[in-house]
Design an enzyme around this catalytic site. Structure first.
Site, PDB file in Angstrom:
ATOM      1  N   GLU A 176      46.684  38.347  47.369  1.00  0.00           N
ATOM      2  CA  GLU A 176      47.285  37.781  46.159  1.00  0.00           C
ATOM      3  C   GLU A 176      48.690  38.333  45.926  1.00  0.00           C
ATOM      4  O   GLU A 176      48.914  39.537  45.965  1.00  0.00           O
ATOM      5  CB  GLU A 176      46.395  38.053  44.945  1.00  0.00           C
ATOM      6  CG  GLU A 176      45.012  37.426  45.027  1.00  0.00           C
ATOM      7  CD  GLU A 176      45.024  35.898  45.023  1.00  0.00           C
ATOM      8  OE1 GLU A 176      46.052  35.283  44.672  1.00  0.00           O
ATOM      9  OE2 GLU A 176      43.969  35.318  45.377  1.00  0.00           O
ATOM     10  N   HIS A 230      41.164  38.769  47.707  1.00  0.00           N
ATOM     11  CA  HIS A 230      39.997  37.923  47.470  1.00  0.00           C
ATOM     12  C   HIS A 230      39.261  37.770  48.795  1.00  0.00           C
ATOM     13  O   HIS A 230      39.882  37.461  49.821  1.00  0.00           O
ATOM     14  CB  HIS A 230      40.406  36.536  46.958  1.00  0.00           C
ATOM     15  CG  HIS A 230      40.380  36.430  45.481  1.00  0.00           C
ATOM     16  ND1 HIS A 230      41.484  36.138  44.724  1.00  0.00           N
ATOM     17  CD2 HIS A 230      39.356  36.585  44.610  1.00  0.00           C
ATOM     18  CE1 HIS A 230      41.149  36.117  43.449  1.00  0.00           C
ATOM     19  NE2 HIS A 230      39.856  36.384  43.349  1.00  0.00           N
ATOM     20  N   CYS A 255      39.331  38.897  38.062  1.00  0.00           N
ATOM     21  CA  CYS A 255      40.205  39.295  39.176  1.00  0.00           C
ATOM     22  C   CYS A 255      41.660  39.348  38.721  1.00  0.00           C
ATOM     23  O   CYS A 255      42.365  40.331  38.958  1.00  0.00           O
ATOM     24  CB  CYS A 255      40.056  38.328  40.347  1.00  0.00           C
ATOM     25  SG  CYS A 255      38.416  38.390  41.113  1.00  0.00           S
TER      26      CYS A 255
END
Length: 148
Positions: A13, A101, A79
């Site tokens: 991410e 993830h 998250c």
């Protein structure tokens, strides 16, 4: 790390967004809707980027035969909440932060996920070490002693 049950690969991410928009309750029953995570940071569109070179990391890991991509959307659930707060605090401390993830173990077996995490951590260490070694060292000098 967080699990994305709909994913079939690993995702590094890029950023966390200052928005909590939980469609479900978390484990404590908390479910904010379209609220900033850190109010003093302003609107829910405020984002904080990781300082790690995730495109480079993903490219290196793909060469090692891992199915990995970069992502600019960590969602708006736990998250993203965790990632945004971690990135926000890292700006003050200088810590390196990355959110990964992973797919469910029904998509990629746990053993393969562990191999990926080990390879990712090793590669981050290699990049950080290379960056530290490229910074010029300042030689300590001893002041000359005055003699009379």
């Amino acid at each position: 790390m967080g699990v994305d049950c709909g994913a079939n690969n690993f995702r590094l991410e890029q950023k966390g967004v200052n928005e909590a928009d939980f469609q479900y309750h978390d484990e404590r029953g908390f479910s904010p809707r379209k609220q900033p995570i850190v109010r003093k940071n302003g609107t829910t569109s405020h984002a904080v980027q990781t300082t790690l070179p995730i495109a480079k990391l993903a490219s290196i890991l793909r060469k090692k035969r891992f199915d990995v991509q970069t992502s600019t959307d960590a969602g708006r659930f736990v998250c993203n909440w965790t990632y945004y707060l971690s990135l926000h605090r890292a700006k003050q401390s200088g810590a390196l932060v990355l959110f990964l993830h992973v797919p469910s173990v029904s998509q990629i077996k746990l053993e393969e996920q562990l191999k990926f995490v080990k390879a990712l951590v090793r590669q981050i260490a290699v990049l950080v070490r290379a960056e530290e070694e490229s910074i010029p060292k300042v030689k300590a000098t001893t002041p000359a002693l005055a003699t009379s």
